[in-house]
Write a protein that holds these residues in place. Sequence first.
Motif, PDB file in Angstrom:
ATOM      1  N   GLU A  67     154.254  82.326 -14.145  1.00  0.00           N
ATOM      2  CA  GLU A  67     155.412  82.288 -14.690  1.00  0.00           C
ATOM      3  C   GLU A  67     156.477  82.046 -13.792  1.00  0.00           C
ATOM      4  N   ASN A  68     156.458  82.546 -12.662  1.00  0.00           N
ATOM      5  CA  ASN A  68     157.352  82.392 -11.485  1.00  0.00           C
ATOM      6  C   ASN A  68     157.446  80.715 -11.070  1.00  0.00           C
ATOM      7  N   VAL A  69     156.430  80.155 -10.992  1.00  0.00           N
ATOM      8  CA  VAL A  69     156.391  78.812 -10.662  1.00  0.00           C
ATOM      9  C   VAL A  69     157.009  77.854 -11.765  1.00  0.00           C
ATOM     10  N   LYS A  70     156.533  78.153 -12.955  1.00  0.00           N
ATOM     11  CA  LYS A  70     157.206  77.645 -14.368  1.00  0.00           C
ATOM     12  C   LYS A  70     158.677  77.773 -14.218  1.00  0.00           C
ATOM     13  N   HIS A  71     159.221  79.025 -14.033  1.00  0.00           N
ATOM     14  CA  HIS A  71     160.843  79.425 -13.979  1.00  0.00           C
ATOM     15  C   HIS A  71     161.405  78.667 -12.928  1.00  0.00           C
ATOM     16  N   LEU A  72     160.703  78.485 -11.832  1.00  0.00           N
ATOM     17  CA  LEU A  72     161.221  77.524 -10.732  1.00  0.00           C
ATOM     18  C   LEU A  72     161.433  76.336 -11.128  1.00  0.00           C
ATOM     19  N   SER A  73     160.161  75.624 -11.875  1.00  0.00           N
ATOM     20  CA  SER A  73     160.511  74.065 -12.316  1.00  0.00           C
ATOM     21  C   SER A  73     161.491  74.086 -13.413  1.00  0.00           C
ATOM     22  N   ASP A  74     161.748  75.092 -14.312  1.00  0.00           N
ATOM     23  CA  ASP A  74     162.770  74.878 -15.320  1.00  0.00           C
ATOM     24  C   ASP A  74     164.206  74.922 -14.502  1.00  0.00           C
ATOM     25  N   ILE A  75     164.376  75.897 -13.470  1.00  0.00           N
ATOM     26  CA  ILE A  75     165.633  75.825 -12.734  1.00  0.00           C
ATOM     27  C   ILE A  75     166.084  74.616 -11.998  1.00  0.00           C
ATOM     28  N   LEU A  76     164.944  73.976 -11.615  1.00  0.00           N
ATOM     29  CA  LEU A  76     165.223  72.761 -10.848  1.00  0.00           C
ATOM     30  C   LEU A  76     165.627  71.677 -11.716  1.00  0.00           C
ATOM     31  N   LYS A  77     164.930  71.481 -13.133  1.00  0.00           N
ATOM     32  CA  LYS A  77     165.116  70.737 -14.191  1.00  0.00           C
ATOM     33  C   LYS A  77     166.473  70.692 -14.412  1.00  0.00           C
ATOM     34  N   GLN A  78     167.115  71.980 -15.109  1.00  0.00           N
ATOM     35  CA  GLN A  78     168.312  72.272 -15.262  1.00  0.00           C
ATOM     36  C   GLN A  78     169.462  71.948 -14.151  1.00  0.00           C
ATOM     37  N   ALA A  79     169.169  72.062 -13.089  1.00  0.00           N
ATOM     38  CA  ALA A  79     169.887  71.840 -12.064  1.00  0.00           C
ATOM     39  C   ALA A  79     170.086  70.276 -11.779  1.00  0.00           C
ATOM     40  N   HIS A  80     168.955  69.436 -11.843  1.00  0.00           N
ATOM     41  CA  HIS A  80     169.023  68.148 -11.974  1.00  0.00           C
ATOM     42  C   HIS A  80     169.936  67.635 -13.413  1.00  0.00           C
ATOM     43  N   GLN A  81     169.824  68.110 -14.289  1.00  0.00           N
ATOM     44  CA  GLN A  81     170.670  67.557 -15.443  1.00  0.00           C
ATOM     45  C   GLN A  81     172.299  68.065 -15.303  1.00  0.00           C
ATOM     46  N   ASP A  82     172.504  69.310 -14.508  1.00  0.00           N
ATOM     47  CA  ASP A  82     173.799  69.551 -14.239  1.00  0.00           C
ATOM     48  C   ASP A  82     174.499  68.518 -13.174  1.00  0.00           C
ATOM     49  N   VAL A  83     173.663  68.249 -12.100  1.00  0.00           N
ATOM     50  CA  VAL A  83     174.108  67.402 -11.107  1.00  0.00           C
ATOM     51  C   VAL A  83     174.291  66.115 -11.833  1.00  0.00           C
ATOM     52  N   ARG A  84     173.369  65.615 -12.885  1.00  0.00           N
ATOM     53  CA  ARG A  84     173.572  64.035 -13.593  1.00  0.00           C
ATOM     54  C   ARG A  84     174.844  64.299 -14.121  1.00  0.00           C
ATOM     55  N   ARG A  85     175.136  65.270 -14.958  1.00  0.00           N
ATOM     56  CA  ARG A  85     176.394  65.470 -15.761  1.00  0.00           C
ATOM     57  C   ARG A  85     177.811  65.301 -14.749  1.00  0.00           C
ATOM     58  N   LEU A  86     177.481  65.943 -13.680  1.00  0.00           N
ATOM     59  CA  LEU A  86     178.548  66.050 -12.580  1.00  0.00           C
ATOM     60  C   LEU A  86     178.710  64.487 -11.974  1.00  0.00           C
ATOM     61  N   SER A  87     177.674  63.960 -11.702  1.00  0.00           N
ATOM     62  CA  SER A  87     177.870  62.589 -11.264  1.00  0.00           C
ATOM     63  C   SER A  87     178.294  61.702 -12.172  1.00  0.00           C
ATOM     64  N   ASN A  88     177.921  61.702 -13.518  1.00  0.00           N
ATOM     65  CA  ASN A  88     178.600  60.762 -14.555  1.00  0.00           C
ATOM     66  C   ASN A  88     179.758  61.171 -14.695  1.00  0.00           C
ATOM     67  N   GLY A  89     180.303  62.309 -14.570  1.00  0.00           N
ATOM     68  CA  GLY A  89     181.946  62.570 -14.735  1.00  0.00           C
ATOM     69  C   GLY A  89     182.412  61.944 -13.344  1.00  0.00           C
ATOM     70  N   LEU A  90     181.997  61.853 -12.238  1.00  0.00           N
ATOM     71  CA  LEU A  90     182.554  61.405 -11.254  1.00  0.00           C
ATOM     72  C   LEU A  90     182.585  59.846 -11.140  1.00  0.00           C
ATOM     73  N   LEU A  91     181.373  59.329 -11.993  1.00  0.00           N
ATOM     74  CA  LEU A  91     181.348  57.718 -12.015  1.00  0.00           C
ATOM     75  C   LEU A  91     181.414  57.381 -13.322  1.00  0.00           C
ATOM     76  N   PRO A  92     182.728  57.533 -14.211  1.00  0.00           N
ATOM     77  CA  PRO A  92     182.673  57.310 -15.611  1.00  0.00           C
ATOM     78  C   PRO A  92     182.552  55.763 -15.951  1.00  0.00           C
ATOM     79  N   SER A  93     181.427  55.606 -16.990  1.00  0.00           N
ATOM     80  CA  SER A  93     181.172  54.381 -17.183  1.00  0.00           C
ATOM     81  C   SER A  93     182.470  53.787 -18.296  1.00  0.00           C
ATOM     82  N   PRO A  94     182.740  52.369 -18.157  1.00  0.00           N
ATOM     83  CA  PRO A  94     183.689  52.011 -19.136  1.00  0.00           C
ATOM     84  C   PRO A  94     183.277  52.183 -20.412  1.00  0.00           C
TER      85      PRO A  94
END
Length: 593
Positions: free
Chosen positions: A428-455
Amino acid sequence: MEALFETVRRSGHVGPYEMKCLCKDGSQFWMIQSGCTLEDGTIVMHCVDIGERKRVETELRQAEEKLRAASTAAKLGWYSYDVVSEEIYWSKELRSIVQVGPDEPLNLERLRQLIHPEDRAFIQSHLNKSLRECDEDGYHAEFRIVRSNGEIRWFENRGKVLAIDEEGKLQPRFAVGMLLDITERKAAEQSTRELNKTLEQQAIQRNELRELLQHITRIANEAKTVEMAMRVTLDQITQYNGWLVGHVWRLADDDSGQMQSTGLWHVRKDAALSLQKLGDFQQTRGGLRFASGQGMIGRVLQTNEPQWVEDATLDPLLNRISDVGFRAAIAFPITVDGEIVAVMEFLSDHVLSRNHFFLEILPHIGIQLGHLIARKRLEAIAANIAIAEQQRIGRELHDGIAQQLTGGALIAETLRRSLPEQMKSQFENVKHLSDILKQAHQDVRRLSNGLLPSPIESVDLLPTLHGLAADTVDRFHLKCDVDHHRFDEGFVCNDSVALVIYQIACEAVHNTIKHAQANQIVIELRSMDHFAMTVRDDGVGFTFTGPAHKTSAHGLRIMRYRAESIGGELKIDTAPNQGTSVTLTIPQRNCQS
């Protein structure tokens, strides 16, 4: 009285009729009597004191006689109005003055039609007040009447309300008065006011020009946009020395060194009456270019000094101006570090002699406008640097950290699947770690999309703003709504404008999330004769000198620059504990060109 009783016995009733009675003290009073015979032969007589009514009727008759005599002598008209029956009487003089036929019936509705539409509400209020107060000093009002031929005449109304005292309370019974045509007096008063105004202007003319130009210089230094400063300068200068039209030229974008029109014109309201071909002239002149030495604009470009032409008909190089009807012309340079970046010109339809004081002030105005242009250039450079830095960070987040987080999530998932049986307790700890990394990846993608707005395309503006609101709710658990019931989705047709609108909305929402401590955000869109977007929150607000303002000042500068880049304007309304509203307004032509 015996004769009266005999009449009642014989006919069964008598009256009503009026009679004057004599009191024991020798005084007289009026009463109205009526009587009847009951079945048992009893005679009942009923008497009412009508002395007050008789007094009012006598006053009315005397007032009418006085008004009739006055109207005959002064050629004015008089009237009477029965408040109870609403009967109206106009003297023949009044009917003649107002041009109402001698047999035309009069009532309150007909009088309302005669009164000028702009004065009807005032007269109705004046009538109600006069009947309510029954002032012993009478009433007075001035208003306009529209004659049957359409002519508008001013009248003075003076009169008095005659009232009856009923149980200690005055009740209006009649209104009598007279109307006097004061049209000539009104015209004379207006002429006097205009003459006094002209004399006053002449008395202060020597100091007013200097003060005005100092005002223009201050506005040029404080204006939020170059266009705003230019328009204020055009407006103010055209008010002096007979200038009808003002126009701004700028250096062409093709590095030819020629001057071309900016499209900024200021035309005085009376210019169209003086110059029949003004519209064609603006269109033709707007398409011209001037090289150094060509025409008056070229002379300014060549000499870097103001040029004043007192009479364009005497200058062969200014035939295009004089052919339209212009006579005098002036132009002066707008400079940045001594280099001409624009020229402002003014035109008049009559000959104007040189004003040396005016000529001395103009270069200083040009320098101040140039300072504003230079400052806006620096602001644009700073904003572009900030945007470029945001994009660089966005790319680094997308290409670096996001990829590393993806790799980390994959490693965690592989580790989870390969755990031996004796380490199932760590599953369960490893699964929780995997979920955290996936969520962090989604947050970073959102942040980068905000800094690189598409036309975005203009047709997607509203859905994109709805997406911004939904993302704000999902990520920050902050209520965010889009109010677009007063917005026409087809109003914004320019994709570049739509992108800037979205970027400003993102920046405003980001500032709210970061600083406002708000519970709700509303993004309101409106389209009327212009586009408007307001991003409003219920947060703590700020002052323009406090730490919150210093923290968000950079973001506000970027938003202002973006608004100005599309010809818009940004306004901030805020106060401590009263929330903040960021309003973007864009002219219709900019949204659809």
